[in-house]
Design a protein around this motif. Structure first.
Motif, PDB file in Angstrom:
ATOM      1  N   ALA A 221      28.622  43.541  43.332  1.00  0.00           N
ATOM      2  CA  ALA A 221      29.980  43.883  43.737  1.00  0.00           C
ATOM      3  C   ALA A 221      30.067  44.236  45.217  1.00  0.00           C
ATOM      4  O   ALA A 221      31.126  44.042  45.839  1.00  0.00           O
ATOM      5  CB  ALA A 221      30.500  45.036  42.884  1.00  0.00           C
ATOM      6  N   HIS A 222      29.000  44.779  45.792  1.00  0.00           N
ATOM      7  CA  HIS A 222      29.025  45.109  47.220  1.00  0.00           C
ATOM      8  C   HIS A 222      29.244  43.859  48.065  1.00  0.00           C
ATOM      9  O   HIS A 222      30.067  43.869  48.994  1.00  0.00           O
ATOM     10  CB  HIS A 222      27.737  45.820  47.636  1.00  0.00           C
ATOM     11  N   GLU A 223      28.547  42.770  47.729  1.00  0.00           N
ATOM     12  CA  GLU A 223      28.688  41.537  48.500  1.00  0.00           C
ATOM     13  C   GLU A 223      30.030  40.868  48.228  1.00  0.00           C
ATOM     14  O   GLU A 223      30.709  40.409  49.152  1.00  0.00           O
ATOM     15  CB  GLU A 223      27.546  40.579  48.177  1.00  0.00           C
ATOM     16  N   TRP A 224      30.402  40.784  46.956  1.00  0.00           N
ATOM     17  CA  TRP A 224      31.662  40.122  46.628  1.00  0.00           C
ATOM     18  C   TRP A 224      32.844  40.835  47.277  1.00  0.00           C
ATOM     19  O   TRP A 224      33.734  40.199  47.846  1.00  0.00           O
ATOM     20  CB  TRP A 224      31.839  40.066  45.115  1.00  0.00           C
ATOM     21  N   ALA A 225      32.861  42.168  47.186  1.00  0.00           N
ATOM     22  CA  ALA A 225      33.998  42.912  47.723  1.00  0.00           C
ATOM     23  C   ALA A 225      34.051  42.831  49.242  1.00  0.00           C
ATOM     24  O   ALA A 225      35.105  42.547  49.829  1.00  0.00           O
ATOM     25  CB  ALA A 225      33.924  44.376  47.276  1.00  0.00           C
ATOM     26  N   ALA A 226      32.922  43.074  49.902  1.00  0.00           N
ATOM     27  CA  ALA A 226      32.926  43.073  51.369  1.00  0.00           C
ATOM     28  C   ALA A 226      33.283  41.701  51.913  1.00  0.00           C
ATOM     29  O   ALA A 226      34.069  41.581  52.862  1.00  0.00           O
ATOM     30  CB  ALA A 226      31.565  43.527  51.898  1.00  0.00           C
TER      31      ALA A 226
ATOM     32  N   GLY B   8      34.817  32.858  35.950  1.00  0.00           N
ATOM     33  CA  GLY B   8      33.747  33.223  35.027  1.00  0.00           C
ATOM     34  C   GLY B   8      32.628  34.019  35.667  1.00  0.00           C
ATOM     35  O   GLY B   8      31.641  34.340  35.005  1.00  0.00           O
ATOM     36  N   GLY B   9      32.763  34.358  36.962  1.00  0.00           N
ATOM     37  CA  GLY B   9      31.744  35.135  37.653  1.00  0.00           C
ATOM     38  C   GLY B   9      30.559  34.324  38.112  1.00  0.00           C
ATOM     39  O   GLY B   9      29.497  34.882  38.414  1.00  0.00           O
ATOM     40  N   ARG B  10      30.708  33.003  38.215  1.00  0.00           N
ATOM     41  CA  ARG B  10      29.602  32.144  38.633  1.00  0.00           C
ATOM     42  C   ARG B  10      29.669  31.888  40.139  1.00  0.00           C
ATOM     43  O   ARG B  10      30.750  31.706  40.699  1.00  0.00           O
ATOM     44  CB  ARG B  10      29.639  30.821  37.862  1.00  0.00           C
ATOM     45  N   ILE B  11      28.498  31.857  40.751  1.00  0.00           N
ATOM     46  CA  ILE B  11      28.384  31.540  42.174  1.00  0.00           C
ATOM     47  C   ILE B  11      27.309  30.480  42.355  1.00  0.00           C
ATOM     48  O   ILE B  11      26.500  30.228  41.459  1.00  0.00           O
ATOM     49  CB  ILE B  11      28.017  32.770  43.020  1.00  0.00           C
ATOM     50  N   ARG B  12      27.307  29.856  43.540  1.00  0.00           N
ATOM     51  CA  ARG B  12      26.194  28.996  43.953  1.00  0.00           C
ATOM     52  C   ARG B  12      25.290  29.850  44.836  1.00  0.00           C
ATOM     53  O   ARG B  12      25.723  30.362  45.862  1.00  0.00           O
ATOM     54  CB  ARG B  12      26.704  27.804  44.753  1.00  0.00           C
ATOM     55  N   LEU B  13      24.045  30.012  44.432  1.00  0.00           N
ATOM     56  CA  LEU B  13      23.143  30.850  45.205  1.00  0.00           C
ATOM     57  C   LEU B  13      23.001  30.346  46.639  1.00  0.00           C
ATOM     58  O   LEU B  13      22.856  31.156  47.571  1.00  0.00           O
ATOM     59  CB  LEU B  13      21.773  30.917  44.527  1.00  0.00           C
TER      60      LEU B  13
ATOM     61  N   LEU C  37      32.886  32.623  46.916  1.00  0.00           N
ATOM     62  CA  LEU C  37      33.233  33.727  46.028  1.00  0.00           C
ATOM     63  C   LEU C  37      33.146  33.278  44.577  1.00  0.00           C
ATOM     64  O   LEU C  37      33.265  32.091  44.272  1.00  0.00           O
ATOM     65  CB  LEU C  37      34.639  34.240  46.361  1.00  0.00           C
ATOM     66  N   PRO C  38      32.921  34.208  43.653  1.00  0.00           N
ATOM     67  CA  PRO C  38      32.722  33.816  42.248  1.00  0.00           C
ATOM     68  C   PRO C  38      33.964  33.172  41.646  1.00  0.00           C
ATOM     69  O   PRO C  38      35.099  33.533  41.989  1.00  0.00           O
ATOM     70  CB  PRO C  38      32.400  35.146  41.561  1.00  0.00           C
TER      71      PRO C  38
ATOM     72  N   PRO D 132      42.368  36.741  40.109  1.00  0.00           N
ATOM     73  CA  PRO D 132      41.687  37.586  39.129  1.00  0.00           C
ATOM     74  C   PRO D 132      40.537  36.821  38.495  1.00  0.00           C
ATOM     75  O   PRO D 132      40.546  35.588  38.494  1.00  0.00           O
ATOM     76  CB  PRO D 132      42.802  37.874  38.106  1.00  0.00           C
ATOM     77  N   PRO D 133      39.527  37.529  37.959  1.00  0.00           N
ATOM     78  CA  PRO D 133      39.382  38.992  37.901  1.00  0.00           C
ATOM     79  C   PRO D 133      38.764  39.600  39.161  1.00  0.00           C
ATOM     80  O   PRO D 133      38.683  40.813  39.270  1.00  0.00           O
ATOM     81  CB  PRO D 133      38.465  39.190  36.700  1.00  0.00           C
ATOM     82  N   LEU D 134      38.330  38.763  40.119  1.00  0.00           N
ATOM     83  CA  LEU D 134      37.705  39.313  41.325  1.00  0.00           C
ATOM     84  C   LEU D 134      38.678  40.205  42.076  1.00  0.00           C
ATOM     85  O   LEU D 134      38.282  41.241  42.615  1.00  0.00           O
ATOM     86  CB  LEU D 134      37.217  38.174  42.227  1.00  0.00           C
TER      87      LEU D 134
END
Length: 294
Positions: free
Chosen positions: A108-113, A150-155, A146-147, A42-44
């Motif tokens: 969300a499209h990228e994270w979920a897929a 805290g919802g952070r990613i590395r670009l 994946l994030p 969670p929360p992803l």
């Protein structure tokens, strides 16, 4: 001389991933839900499961011959292993995971897929292909991208920076900003001695441009267009942020962005003053003397 660039905002963004399966999956949705619940924290996890049960995500399983062939040459160029290529070639079926979402944050499209394809690939020990790039994503690298909570990613986990040589230097074009609705960044005629530092600068610039884009989209309801400044400052902190790191030094340099033609949705990048030694001067000002370009 305009001070802003007006960029269109897409209504919807789409992500597509493929899992190369040795045999058909009896119930792809059930397998995806089970393994997302097991593997994604969670929360992803809640976002992914919510999208999986909505029309925003589709799972399309067919015999491999029912899809256009995956580009083995490009997959190999982007470091697919011989084992992965053999598994893809031998796959009887492909499960294609598609997701759609509006531009903005979170993507969300990228994270979920990606999370769904990764969970299914892990369950089956099957290769996962990011169709956008295209490249095979090893499981450890996929999960690391994946994030965090805290919802952070590395670009840099969502973007490639291929470059090709030409008669007057190297061409750089980012490959990943389109995931967020932006044009890609492009620079022509980069001297061979600047390949490494210019790549780092473009990574930082991509992070900075993405931040400006997302700030504009957060301002209210989704606009039809977004204005970005023609001259953008990119700093050491942006270069670090693209890698998921912090940099206390606030040294920055200005670059100028310009639109490509209608058939080439890119933003051309050059030095703000556009002098004959502009790229060298920018890299030296940001990173130090050439001997420091490591």
């Amino acid at each position: 001389m305009g001070e802003d660039l007006t960029l269109p905002v897409p209504e919807t963004l789409n992500a597509t991933y493929a899992v190369a399966c040795a045999a058909p999956i009896a119930d792809p949705g059930e397998l995806a839900r089970d393994h997302v619940a097991r593997r994604v924290g969670p929360p992803l996890r809640d976002l992914v499961l919510g999208m999986l049960d909505s029309p925003m995500v589709t799972l399309d399983q067919r015999p491999a011959a029912g899809f256009p062939p995956l580009p083995a040459g490009l997959l190999a160029a982007y470091r697919a292993t011989s084992g992965d290529l053999a598994s893809i070639e031998a796959a009887s079926h492909l499960l294609v995971v598609r997701a759609a979402y509006r531009p903005g944050w979170p993507p969300a499209h990228e994270w979920a897929a990606r999370a769904i394809a990764g969970a299914v690939g892990a369950a089956l020990s099957a290769p996962v292909i990011d169709v956008f790039t295209p490249q095979v994503l090893p499981l450890d690298r996929l999960e690391r991208s994946l994030p965090d909570p805290g919802g952070r990613i590395r670009l840099v986990d969502w973007m490639l920076l291929p470059h090709t040589s030409g008669p007057r230097g190297f061409w750089f074009t980012t490959q990943g900003l389109a995931r967020f609705g932006l044009p890609e960044l492009q620079t022509e005629n980069v001297p061979p001695s600047l390949v490494e530092p210019w790549g780092r600068l473009l990574n930082g610039l991509a992070r900075r441009v993405l931040d400006l884009w997302l700030d504009a989209l957060r301002a209210g309801e989704q606009p039809v267009t977004v204005d970005l400044p023609e001259v953008v400052s990119v700093g050491l902190h942006d270069v670090a942020a693209a890698q998921g790191a912090d940099e206390p030094m606030r040294r920055e340099v200005p670059v100028r962005l310009s639109r490509g033609d209608a058939e080439t949705p890119v933003l051309a990048v050059r030095a703000a003053d556009d002098g004959p030694d502009g790229l060298e001067a920018l890299c030296a000002a940001l990173f130090g003397a050439p001997s420091a370009h490591r």
